[in-house]
Scaffold this motif. Structure first.
Motif, PDB file in Angstrom:
ATOM      1  N   TYR A   4       0.862   7.201  30.347  1.00 57.89           N
ATOM      2  CA  TYR A   4       1.406   6.616  31.057  1.00 57.89           C
ATOM      3  C   TYR A   4      -0.076   5.240  30.675  1.00 57.89           C
ATOM      4  O   TYR A   4      -0.395   5.479  29.792  1.00 57.89           O
ATOM      5  CB  TYR A   4       0.062   7.847  31.521  1.00 57.89           C
ATOM      6  N   ARG A  36      -0.164   2.939  36.243  1.00 55.96           N
ATOM      7  CA  ARG A  36      -0.770   2.925  37.087  1.00 55.96           C
ATOM      8  C   ARG A  36      -2.381   2.503  37.138  1.00 55.96           C
ATOM      9  O   ARG A  36      -2.817   1.823  36.409  1.00 55.96           O
ATOM     10  CB  ARG A  36      -0.929   4.323  37.356  1.00 55.96           C
ATOM     11  N   VAL A  38      -6.122   2.924  38.230  1.00 54.74           N
ATOM     12  CA  VAL A  38      -7.609   3.441  38.520  1.00 54.74           C
ATOM     13  C   VAL A  38      -8.024   2.693  40.098  1.00 54.74           C
ATOM     14  O   VAL A  38      -8.150   2.166  40.239  1.00 54.74           O
ATOM     15  CB  VAL A  38      -8.849   4.112  38.010  1.00 54.74           C
ATOM     16  N   PRO A  39      -8.808   3.577  41.326  1.00 56.65           N
ATOM     17  CA  PRO A  39      -9.265   3.306  42.031  1.00 56.65           C
ATOM     18  C   PRO A  39     -10.008   1.909  42.398  1.00 56.65           C
ATOM     19  O   PRO A  39     -11.222   2.860  41.724  1.00 56.65           O
ATOM     20  CB  PRO A  39      -9.377   4.604  43.113  1.00 56.65           C
ATOM     21  N   LEU A  64      -1.276   4.491  43.177  1.00 60.18           N
ATOM     22  CA  LEU A  64      -2.855   4.375  42.384  1.00 60.18           C
ATOM     23  C   LEU A  64      -2.482   5.357  41.291  1.00 60.18           C
ATOM     24  O   LEU A  64      -1.677   6.570  41.512  1.00 60.18           O
ATOM     25  CB  LEU A  64      -3.498   4.935  42.876  1.00 60.18           C
ATOM     26  N   CYS A  65      -3.439   5.651  40.505  1.00 62.51           N
ATOM     27  CA  CYS A  65      -3.279   7.125  39.656  1.00 62.51           C
ATOM     28  C   CYS A  65      -4.206   8.279  40.446  1.00 62.51           C
ATOM     29  O   CYS A  65      -5.397   8.000  40.858  1.00 62.51           O
ATOM     30  CB  CYS A  65      -4.201   7.118  38.068  1.00 62.51           C
ATOM     31  N   THR A  66      -3.563   9.401  40.552  1.00 62.44           N
ATOM     32  CA  THR A  66      -4.267  10.396  40.501  1.00 62.44           C
ATOM     33  C   THR A  66      -4.628  11.333  39.975  1.00 62.44           C
ATOM     34  O   THR A  66      -3.758  11.772  38.791  1.00 62.44           O
ATOM     35  CB  THR A  66      -3.516  11.875  41.560  1.00 62.44           C
ATOM     36  N   VAL A  67      -5.385  12.343  39.356  1.00 58.01           N
ATOM     37  CA  VAL A  67      -6.326  12.947  38.150  1.00 58.01           C
ATOM     38  C   VAL A  67      -4.834  14.220  37.479  1.00 58.01           C
ATOM     39  O   VAL A  67      -4.721  13.848  36.396  1.00 58.01           O
ATOM     40  CB  VAL A  67      -7.535  13.246  38.259  1.00 58.01           C
ATOM     41  N   GLY A  68      -4.492  14.683  38.842  1.00 56.98           N
ATOM     42  CA  GLY A  68      -3.458  15.638  38.587  1.00 56.98           C
ATOM     43  C   GLY A  68      -2.378  15.004  37.511  1.00 56.98           C
ATOM     44  O   GLY A  68      -2.157  16.232  36.942  1.00 56.98           O
ATOM     45  N   GLU A  69      -1.947  13.925  37.834  1.00 58.62           N
ATOM     46  CA  GLU A  69      -0.735  13.536  37.351  1.00 58.62           C
ATOM     47  C   GLU A  69      -0.341  13.348  36.165  1.00 58.62           C
ATOM     48  O   GLU A  69       0.018  13.312  34.807  1.00 58.62           O
ATOM     49  CB  GLU A  69       0.042  12.238  38.391  1.00 58.62           C
ATOM     50  N   PHE A  94     -13.680   7.598  37.491  1.00 59.24           N
ATOM     51  CA  PHE A  94     -11.498   7.801  38.107  1.00 59.24           C
ATOM     52  C   PHE A  94     -11.618   8.784  36.683  1.00 59.24           C
ATOM     53  O   PHE A  94     -11.915  10.032  36.824  1.00 59.24           O
ATOM     54  CB  PHE A  94     -10.807   6.963  36.859  1.00 59.24           C
ATOM     55  N   THR A  98     -12.460  13.358  36.310  1.00 56.86           N
ATOM     56  CA  THR A  98     -11.163  14.513  35.612  1.00 56.86           C
ATOM     57  C   THR A  98     -11.816  15.980  34.967  1.00 56.86           C
ATOM     58  O   THR A  98     -11.227  16.531  33.914  1.00 56.86           O
ATOM     59  CB  THR A  98     -10.853  13.500  34.381  1.00 56.86           C
TER      60      THR A  98
END
Ligand code: FMN
Length: 203
Positions: A4, A36, A38-39, A64-69, A94, A98
């Motif tokens: 990532y 990705r 970050v928001p 946008l990145c999600t934390v879960g991915e 962000f 986490t």
């Protein structure tokens, strides 16, 4: 193997470096590179005042990145502009989301790495990267920098970013300078370096 590249960019410098980092990681066999952003946390009014809207529009297509991915990542290479010698607030926000990954130890043993940019040559690139490491260490990540094997960081014939801590670019007082060939080479090297280490760990 999933690498990532997760970044924030206001005026495009880190975006350009992120592309180079991703290109370097892509050179490693077996790497799936996922880029990705970050928001954003600033209001459109503030961003307009900061003259960031046009630049950000050029890379608004990056998901946008999600934390879960990040759980599925084998390595995460983070990019942040300097803010007063630290990472930017958008990245901090962000990372502060986490906590659930931390509780589960979900990032333990993954490779973590950081690249940055600042307006001025001595404006806090190294402090930004090193202070970012604190979070990566709390998450149990294995830190990879930019080894001197990237000899472009030895150069004195031109002003350049990049240090053993990570790739970097100097944006200029008004942000008028985009990453140089040498800085982009450092970013590619870092991407390749991290993906190479991750591929050994995955094996
Ligand atoms: C609130 C704020 C604080 C900043 N602090 C620094 C700083 O400490 N040192 C520096 O050289 N540049 C500083 N900058 C300039 C940014 O680091 C620069 O705009 C950024 O690296 C450009 O990357 P980007 O185009 O990807 O956003 C600051 C900018 C802002 C808006």
């Amino acid at each position: 193997m999933k690498i990532y590249v997760v970044y924030y960019s206001m005026y495009g410098h880190i975006h350009r470096m992120a592309q180079a980092v991703a290109a370097g990681a892509n050179e490693v066999r077996g790497a799936e590179v996922i880029v990705r952003r970050v928001p954003e946390t600033l209001s459109p009014e503030i961003l307009k005042e900061m003259k960031a809207l046009d630049a950000q529009g050029e890379f608004s297509n990056i998901p946008l990145c999600t934390v879960g991915e990040l759980e599925s990542a084998d390595a995460v290479i983070f990019g942040t502009p300097t803010r007063f010698g630290n990472m930017c607030g958008q990245m901090r926000q962000f990372l502060d989301a986490t906590g659930q990954l931390w509780i589960k130890g979900a990032l333990v043993g993954k490779v973590g790495s950081v690249f940055t940019s600042s307006n001025t040559q001595h404006g806090g690139q190294e402090t930004t990267i090193i202070s970012f490491y604190f979070t990566l260490l709390h998450q149990g990540m294995i830190i990879a920098g930019l080894p001197y094997a990237f000899q472009g960081q030895m150069r004195t014939d031109e002003i350049t970013g990049c240090s053993p801590y990570g790739a970097s670019t100097i944006a200029g007082a008004q942000g008028e300078r985009m990453p140089s060939e040498n800085e982009l080479a450092g970013a590619r090297f870092q991407g390749r370096h991290v993906a190479t280490i991750a591929s050994k760990l995955v094996r």
